[in-house]
Write a protein that holds these residues in place. Structure first.
Motif, PDB file in Angstrom:
ATOM      1  N   VAL A 191      -6.890   2.831 -15.856  1.00  0.00           N
ATOM      2  CA  VAL A 191      -7.141   1.687 -14.698  1.00  0.00           C
ATOM      3  C   VAL A 191      -6.746   0.457 -15.134  1.00  0.00           C
ATOM      4  N   PRO A 192      -7.248  -0.268 -16.089  1.00  0.00           N
ATOM      5  CA  PRO A 192      -6.891  -1.559 -16.330  1.00  0.00           C
ATOM      6  C   PRO A 192      -5.247  -1.827 -16.246  1.00  0.00           C
ATOM      7  N   PRO A 193      -4.423  -1.034 -16.733  1.00  0.00           N
ATOM      8  CA  PRO A 193      -2.996  -1.209 -16.718  1.00  0.00           C
ATOM      9  C   PRO A 193      -2.396  -0.871 -15.341  1.00  0.00           C
ATOM     10  N   PHE A 194      -3.092   0.031 -14.785  1.00  0.00           N
ATOM     11  CA  PHE A 194      -2.554   0.333 -13.313  1.00  0.00           C
ATOM     12  C   PHE A 194      -2.747  -0.789 -12.363  1.00  0.00           C
ATOM     13  N   ILE A 195      -3.800  -1.292 -12.577  1.00  0.00           N
ATOM     14  CA  ILE A 195      -4.236  -2.479 -11.652  1.00  0.00           C
ATOM     15  C   ILE A 195      -3.268  -3.523 -11.954  1.00  0.00           C
ATOM     16  N   GLU A 196      -3.171  -3.968 -13.076  1.00  0.00           N
ATOM     17  CA  GLU A 196      -2.151  -4.814 -13.559  1.00  0.00           C
ATOM     18  C   GLU A 196      -0.829  -4.703 -12.987  1.00  0.00           C
ATOM     19  N   ARG A 197      -0.452  -3.435 -13.082  1.00  0.00           N
ATOM     20  CA  ARG A 197       0.890  -3.142 -12.394  1.00  0.00           C
ATOM     21  C   ARG A 197       1.035  -3.309 -10.989  1.00  0.00           C
ATOM     22  N   SER A 198      -0.137  -2.838 -10.445  1.00  0.00           N
ATOM     23  CA  SER A 198      -0.247  -3.070  -8.918  1.00  0.00           C
ATOM     24  C   SER A 198      -0.111  -4.172  -8.594  1.00  0.00           C
ATOM     25  N   PHE A 199      -0.862  -5.429  -9.139  1.00  0.00           N
ATOM     26  CA  PHE A 199      -0.732  -6.607  -8.930  1.00  0.00           C
ATOM     27  C   PHE A 199       0.846  -7.082  -8.829  1.00  0.00           C
ATOM     28  N   GLU A 200       1.529  -6.850  -9.950  1.00  0.00           N
ATOM     29  CA  GLU A 200       2.881  -7.006 -10.341  1.00  0.00           C
ATOM     30  C   GLU A 200       3.601  -6.651  -8.714  1.00  0.00           C
ATOM     31  N   LEU A 201       3.222  -5.122  -8.391  1.00  0.00           N
ATOM     32  CA  LEU A 201       3.877  -4.895  -7.460  1.00  0.00           C
ATOM     33  C   LEU A 201       3.557  -5.774  -6.118  1.00  0.00           C
TER      34      LEU A 201
ATOM     35  N   VAL B 169       5.598   9.235  -7.399  1.00  0.00           N
ATOM     36  CA  VAL B 169       6.726   9.108  -8.350  1.00  0.00           C
ATOM     37  C   VAL B 169       6.438   8.993  -9.875  1.00  0.00           C
ATOM     38  N   GLY B 170       5.444   8.184 -10.277  1.00  0.00           N
ATOM     39  CA  GLY B 170       4.935   7.910 -11.721  1.00  0.00           C
ATOM     40  C   GLY B 170       4.403   9.288 -12.112  1.00  0.00           C
ATOM     41  N   LEU B 171       3.627  10.040 -11.300  1.00  0.00           N
ATOM     42  CA  LEU B 171       3.217  11.419 -11.897  1.00  0.00           C
ATOM     43  C   LEU B 171       4.238  12.270 -12.382  1.00  0.00           C
ATOM     44  N   VAL B 172       5.389  12.542 -11.332  1.00  0.00           N
ATOM     45  CA  VAL B 172       6.203  13.346 -11.654  1.00  0.00           C
ATOM     46  C   VAL B 172       7.115  12.779 -12.816  1.00  0.00           C
ATOM     47  N   LEU B 173       7.245  11.418 -13.026  1.00  0.00           N
ATOM     48  CA  LEU B 173       8.155  10.933 -14.164  1.00  0.00           C
ATOM     49  C   LEU B 173       7.253  11.123 -15.309  1.00  0.00           C
ATOM     50  N   ALA B 174       5.963  11.150 -15.421  1.00  0.00           N
ATOM     51  CA  ALA B 174       4.928  11.173 -16.624  1.00  0.00           C
ATOM     52  C   ALA B 174       4.835  12.726 -16.737  1.00  0.00           C
TER      53      ALA B 174
ATOM     54  N   LEU C  93      10.641  -0.919  -4.345  1.00  0.00           N
ATOM     55  CA  LEU C  93       9.336  -1.021  -4.821  1.00  0.00           C
ATOM     56  C   LEU C  93       8.665   0.296  -5.437  1.00  0.00           C
ATOM     57  N   SER C  94       8.723   1.429  -4.596  1.00  0.00           N
ATOM     58  CA  SER C  94       7.891   2.670  -5.194  1.00  0.00           C
ATOM     59  C   SER C  94       8.666   3.226  -6.296  1.00  0.00           C
ATOM     60  N   THR C  95      10.005   2.960  -6.518  1.00  0.00           N
ATOM     61  CA  THR C  95      10.528   3.677  -7.553  1.00  0.00           C
ATOM     62  C   THR C  95      10.482   2.884  -8.765  1.00  0.00           C
ATOM     63  N   GLN C  96      10.558   1.612  -8.524  1.00  0.00           N
ATOM     64  CA  GLN C  96      10.268   0.758  -9.900  1.00  0.00           C
ATOM     65  C   GLN C  96       8.845   0.633 -10.307  1.00  0.00           C
ATOM     66  N   SER C  97       7.827   0.605  -9.382  1.00  0.00           N
ATOM     67  CA  SER C  97       6.609   0.653  -9.870  1.00  0.00           C
ATOM     68  C   SER C  97       6.330   2.251 -10.311  1.00  0.00           C
ATOM     69  N   GLY C  98       6.995   3.119  -9.609  1.00  0.00           N
ATOM     70  CA  GLY C  98       6.863   4.645 -10.314  1.00  0.00           C
ATOM     71  C   GLY C  98       7.353   4.599 -11.683  1.00  0.00           C
ATOM     72  N   ALA C  99       8.313   3.991 -12.178  1.00  0.00           N
ATOM     73  CA  ALA C  99       8.643   4.179 -13.657  1.00  0.00           C
ATOM     74  C   ALA C  99       7.600   3.367 -14.366  1.00  0.00           C
TER      75      ALA C  99
ATOM     76  N   ALA D 115       0.881  -1.373   0.027  1.00  0.00           N
ATOM     77  CA  ALA D 115      -0.001  -0.093  -0.097  1.00  0.00           C
ATOM     78  C   ALA D 115       0.861   1.238  -0.045  1.00  0.00           C
ATOM     79  N   VAL D 116       2.059   1.365   1.019  1.00  0.00           N
ATOM     80  CA  VAL D 116       2.616   2.516   0.911  1.00  0.00           C
ATOM     81  C   VAL D 116       3.444   2.841  -0.458  1.00  0.00           C
ATOM     82  N   SER D 117       3.847   1.530  -1.065  1.00  0.00           N
ATOM     83  CA  SER D 117       4.721   1.755  -2.299  1.00  0.00           C
ATOM     84  C   SER D 117       3.720   1.880  -3.410  1.00  0.00           C
ATOM     85  N   ILE D 118       2.817   1.715  -3.421  1.00  0.00           N
ATOM     86  CA  ILE D 118       1.691   1.972  -4.232  1.00  0.00           C
ATOM     87  C   ILE D 118       1.485   3.452  -4.281  1.00  0.00           C
ATOM     88  N   VAL D 119       1.164   4.089  -3.338  1.00  0.00           N
ATOM     89  CA  VAL D 119       1.061   5.469  -2.927  1.00  0.00           C
ATOM     90  C   VAL D 119       2.136   6.126  -3.391  1.00  0.00           C
TER      91      VAL D 119
END
Lengths: 221, 257
Positions: free
Chosen positions: A149-159, A38-43, A98-104, A29-33
């Motif tokens: 939403v769909p790719p985000f969810i998929e990515r969060s499951f990976e995490l 991180v993802g918003l900044v990079l995007a 976790l948060s940097t790799q998921s952020g990317a 949960a912490v890493s997703i948040v």
């Protein structure tokens, strides 16, 4: 094969596994948040008109896409502290990894959602006299979110699954706790079957919740 | 009776890379004029229209709105501050070929959106205007529908209501019926006609030559990036002087005036 199953020693230590599950959920949960931030900044950097913002973001994203996740865990736990000359708890190192790799990866999800919105939507909003900020907020982002939403969810499951790597840093997640229980009970079959089932229940529950969220966010389509 | 032009274009050039689409166009529109712009595909007629509200950046040239040049000189270079362009676009309503309604908003919300976010009206006031404009285009019953559930003709009428709600001084129509099924063209043209009767200033890029004939006070035939022939509908559509125009009209075949 006449192995006699016996889950009793495992259930006797169920409190340890429950704690592990809780820690797994917590770190995910912490890493997703943080990953979203991180993802918003990079995007935003990737979508910028300024090259000196786009390029560093692209390098970071490519780095994470093309290196094994476990290397990030080791790097943040063993290497990064040397750089800062501080010591780092397994929890902090694992959250950073976790948060940097998921952020990317989230960055690509966010960027993909934005650029997938048809040119006509940008033009329709612009033709009304909307500023760039207003058209992003009112027209582009709301539509992009439903596509993210769909790719985000998929990515969060990976995490969520990748959190198991935190056990290699001796963070007391579900897998690490299972190794502890195993070393006390010598019942690997029962222990690892139990935690596999626990991961399964966790992910299936999460996917049900995700499906509800997805339906809400894409209601108009 | 000559008035001051509401919109004036001087020396407009537009290039896409090496492709020189518009090659020096001078043009002005007086209040109440209805100008139909015709021409073959790739002639630059849509690009021309889109330059007016800066949907395309100009390669060269000036645009004047109500006697004021758009843009700002900064150290010898022309720049176009976002605020100013937003204001210009607010004053020049645009209707697109593909409608470009916002699919995540209801019909009513689509029309209210600009009023709230651009004009800063209260929801209540925006709603009242949106209801009025939707009634005008014959969609008073469809307030809560999602645009995706409407026919193309209905969507285009919502788009017209959305543009009208902003009370633009000039309306720009970019092939408003080109993506419609033939049986839906009429309902959109009727709405545009109704606006003509109100005396609104309009520019229309179209392939509907029959409609252009009745609608326009002036017709422009655009070819090779220049105004090839300009005149009244009778002059350009019935008695074209230039061979190129004659050829274009012939290829378009029979159309009912």
């Amino acid at each position: 094969m006449n192995y006699s199953w016996d889950f009793r020693p495992v259930f006797a230590h169920f409190d340890m596994l429950a704690l592990g599950l809780l820690n797994t959920v917590k770190i995910a949960a912490v890493s997703i948040v943080l990953g979203v931030l991180v993802g918003l900044v990079l995007a935003m950097m990737r979508l910028s008109v300024r090259r000196w913002l786009r390029w560093p973001a692209a390098v970071v994203i490519e780095f994470y896409r093309n290196t094994p996740p476990i290397v990030h865990f080791f790097w943040f736990f063993y290497a990064f502290p040397v750089l800062l000359s501080v010591s780092m708890s397994p929890y902090v190192a694992a959250v950073l990894a976790l948060s940097t790799q998921s952020g990317a990866f989230y960055a690509e999800v966010f960027r993909g959602g934005i650029v997938s919105i048809e040119r006509g939507q940008w033009e329709g909003a612009r033709a009304l006299g909307m500023t760039h900020a207003a058209l992003m907020r009112r027209v582009i982002v709301p539509q992009a979110i439903s596509r993210m939403v769909p790719p985000f969810i998929e990515r969060s499951f990976e995490l969520l699954k990748t959190t198991a790597l935190a056990s290699t840093l001796a963070y007391a997640d579900l897998l690490y706790q299972a190794m502890m229980v195993n070393s006390q009970t010598f019942r690997p079959l029962e222990v690892y079957t139990t935690i596999a089932a626990m991961y399964l229940v966790l992910l299936v529950t999460a996917s049900q919740l995700a499906r509800i969220a997805e339906r809400r966010l894409t209601a108009y389509q | 009776m000559s008035q001051n032009p509401i919109l004036e274009i001087k020396g407009l050039h537009k290039r896409f890379g090496d492709h020189h689409v518009l090659k020096g166009i001078d043009f002005s529109v007086e209040p109440g004029e209805r100008v139909a712009i015709i021409g073959g595909s790739g002639s630059g007629k849509s690009t021309f229209l889109r330059c007016m509200n800066f949907m395309e950046t100009l390669s060269e040239g000036e645009i004047w709105l109500d006697g004021q040049r758009i843009g700002q000189q900064v150290r010898g270079r022309m720049t176009y501050p976002e605020k100013q362009l937003c204001k210009v676009r607010e004053r020049l309503g645009m209707v697109f070929q593909q409608f470009n309604l916002f699919p995540h908003m209801t019909v009513l919300q689509n029309v209210m959106e600009g009023l709230i976010t651009v004009k800063g009206l209260s929801r209540q006031d925006a709603r009242a205007i949106a209801v009025r404009e939707l009634a005008k285009v014959g969609l008073g019953e469809k307030h809560d529908a999602w645009p995706g559930r409407l026919s193309g003709g209905q969507q285009q009428r919502v788009a017209i209501a959305r543009a009208l709600s902003m009370e633009p001084e000039v309306l720009l129509f970019d092939e408003p019926t080109s993506s419609l099924d033939p049986e839906l063209v009429g309902e959109v043209l009727r709405v545009i006609n109704q606006l003509a009767e109100e005396g609104r200033t309009m520019l229309l890029v179209t392939h509907e030559l029959g409609f252009a004939y009745h609608f326009a006070t002036r017709v422009i035939f655009l070819a090779d990036g220049v105004f090839h022939e300009v005149g009244t509908p009778d002059e350009v559509l019935k008695n074209p002087q230039k061979p190129r125009t004659q050829e274009f009209l012939r290829r378009f075949g029979e159309f009912a005036f």
